[in-house]
Design a protein around this motif. Structure first.
Motif, PDB file in Angstrom:
ATOM      1  N   PHE A   1       1.012  -1.006   0.246  1.00 39.98           N
ATOM      2  CA  PHE A   1       0.045   0.137  -0.025  1.00 39.98           C
ATOM      3  C   PHE A   1       1.070   1.541  -0.197  1.00 39.98           C
ATOM      4  N   PHE A   2       1.827   1.532   0.611  1.00 40.71           N
ATOM      5  CA  PHE A   2       2.425   2.563   0.647  1.00 40.71           C
ATOM      6  C   PHE A   2       4.546   2.202   0.467  1.00 40.71           C
ATOM      7  N   PRO A   3       4.373   1.300  -0.817  1.00 32.02           N
ATOM      8  CA  PRO A   3       5.917   1.376  -1.518  1.00 32.02           C
ATOM      9  C   PRO A   3       7.459   1.960  -0.452  1.00 32.02           C
ATOM     10  N   THR A   4       6.644   3.411  -0.706  1.00 35.03           N
ATOM     11  CA  THR A   4       7.943   4.622  -0.235  1.00 35.03           C
ATOM     12  C   THR A   4       8.266   4.090   1.198  1.00 35.03           C
ATOM     13  N   LYS A   5       6.958   4.082   1.829  1.00 27.45           N
ATOM     14  CA  LYS A   5       7.342   4.333   3.496  1.00 27.45           C
ATOM     15  C   LYS A   5       8.733   3.053   3.844  1.00 27.45           C
ATOM     16  N   ARG A   6       8.710   3.234   5.219  1.00 27.42           N
ATOM     17  CA  ARG A   6       9.666   2.865   6.309  1.00 27.42           C
ATOM     18  C   ARG A   6       8.571   2.348   7.076  1.00 27.42           C
ATOM     19  N   PRO A   7       8.926   0.697   7.187  1.00 26.97           N
ATOM     20  CA  PRO A   7       7.580   0.258   7.808  1.00 26.97           C
ATOM     21  C   PRO A   7       7.700  -0.180   8.862  1.00 26.97           C
ATOM     22  N   LYS A   8       8.703  -0.420   9.537  1.00 26.84           N
ATOM     23  CA  LYS A   8       9.682  -0.330  11.161  1.00 26.84           C
ATOM     24  C   LYS A   8       9.258   0.911  11.521  1.00 26.84           C
ATOM     25  N   SER A   9       8.281   1.345  12.193  1.00 29.37           N
ATOM     26  CA  SER A   9       8.331   2.685  12.756  1.00 29.37           C
ATOM     27  C   SER A   9       6.786   3.130  13.232  1.00 29.37           C
ATOM     28  N   PHE A  10       6.858   4.361  14.515  1.00 27.55           N
ATOM     29  CA  PHE A  10       5.958   4.588  14.824  1.00 27.55           C
ATOM     30  C   PHE A  10       4.459   4.889  13.801  1.00 27.55           C
ATOM     31  N   ILE A  11       5.121   6.323  13.350  1.00 28.74           N
ATOM     32  CA  ILE A  11       4.112   6.546  12.433  1.00 28.74           C
ATOM     33  C   ILE A  11       3.117   5.704  10.725  1.00 28.74           C
ATOM     34  N   SER A  12       4.274   4.608  10.894  1.00 31.11           N
ATOM     35  CA  SER A  12       3.740   3.648   9.896  1.00 31.11           C
ATOM     36  C   SER A  12       2.606   2.591  10.182  1.00 31.11           C
ATOM     37  N   LYS A  13       3.139   2.658  11.766  1.00 32.90           N
ATOM     38  CA  LYS A  13       2.168   1.612  12.072  1.00 32.90           C
ATOM     39  C   LYS A  13       0.887   3.006  12.438  1.00 32.90           C
ATOM     40  N   GLY A  14       0.658   3.595  12.935  1.00 31.31           N
ATOM     41  CA  GLY A  14      -0.501   4.831  13.105  1.00 31.31           C
ATOM     42  C   GLY A  14      -1.021   4.983  12.160  1.00 31.31           C
ATOM     43  N   ILE A  15       0.080   4.669  10.616  1.00 32.40           N
ATOM     44  CA  ILE A  15      -1.123   4.719   9.508  1.00 32.40           C
ATOM     45  C   ILE A  15      -1.717   3.537   9.194  1.00 32.40           C
ATOM     46  N   CYS A  16      -1.470   2.578   9.322  1.00 34.45           N
ATOM     47  CA  CYS A  16      -1.826   1.077   9.639  1.00 34.45           C
ATOM     48  C   CYS A  16      -3.269   1.006  10.598  1.00 34.45           C
ATOM     49  N   ALA A  17      -3.211   1.906  11.768  1.00 37.07           N
ATOM     50  CA  ALA A  17      -4.388   2.054  12.141  1.00 37.07           C
ATOM     51  C   ALA A  17      -5.293   2.647  12.209  1.00 37.07           C
TER      52      ALA A  17
END
Length: 244
Positions: A48-64
């Motif tokens: 879904f977000f190929p340019t974003k770093r998956p192991k970060s707080f912001i990435s998990k926030g986006i998922c949520a």
């Protein structure tokens, strides 16, 4: 975080999950469906977000946020008001609306001495309108009734009928209700489960003539705890609101 080498090293560990735990507190407000969707979006994050770093707080926030919004869209199709069904199910087990209002009033009165009692009823009814509340009550009532009728195996009837200490499925089902109203509601559930106020205590101690109230007492805890959380969220002190 950029300057904390210890924290950065921890976040690189494959088993690091604190960022998921924090993010999922958002999903909890939108039910177990949002939590399930979170797992899917988290696993497919790179897709879904190929340019974003998956192991970060912001990435998990986006998922949520994505999972919670998706859950809202799905549940928005449910237009039915479940209040009457829930009240009927509760009444079938000897629980009346006033019983739950009494407990909520007792819990909230010290914090809001000028509160109208009708406010407690309003928040209980709001929790009872939810489909997820109906599903939890329905399952709890069905299992308690089935145990009374000896519809399960002898071992299961014994375990549930005696509400054995290590049997925690009743709490697991009941917490689905307060989870919709944040961690403050879940904390209230734990308090009520131990203190057993009012009708909760009556249900918990009523085991005469093959009676089984193993699930229903926790369900009532869950409803009142959820109403506590809802009331708190709708009466936020000014200093707790974000600064504009």
């Amino acid at each position: 975080m950029k300057h904390d080498s210890e924290l950065l090293a921890s976040m690189k560990d494959p088993s690091y999950n604190v960022h998921r735990t924090i993010a999922m507190s958002i999903c909890g407000l939108y039910g177990s469906g949002a939590i399930s969707l979170f797992g899917f979006v988290d696993c497919k994050f790179r897709f879904f977000f190929p340019t974003k770093r998956p192991k970060s707080f912001i990435s998990k926030g986006i998922c949520a946020i994505v999972a919670s919004v998706a859950s809202v869209v799905i549940s928005d199709n449910v237009k039915e008001d479940y209040t009457k069904k829930n009240l009927d199910l509760l009444l079938s087990r000897g629980v009346q609306l006033e019983d739950m209002v009494d407990i909520l009033d007792q819990l909230q009165r010290p914090y809001n001495p000028d509160m109208e009692r009708s406010l407690c009823e309003e928040h209980i009814l709001a929790v009872l309108r939810k489909q997820q509340t109906f599903h939890a009550i329905q399952m709890g009532v069905k299992i308690d009734t089935a145990v009374e009728n000896k519809e399960f195996s002898e071992q299961y009837n014994h375990i549930v009928g005696r509400d054995e200490g290590l049997f925690g499925v009743d709490e697991s089902i009941a917490t689905a209700v307060p989870l919709m109203y944040g961690t403050i509601a879940l904390t209230n559930f734990g308090y009520l489960d131990k203190e057993k106020i009012g009708i909760i205590k009556e249900l918990d101690s009523d085991h005469g003539e093959g009676k089984c109230n193993t699930f229903i007492d926790d369900i009532v805890c869950g409803i009142v705890a959820a109403a506590c959380g809802r009331l708190a969220h709708n009466n936020t002190p000014t200093f707790s609101k974000p600064v504009k």
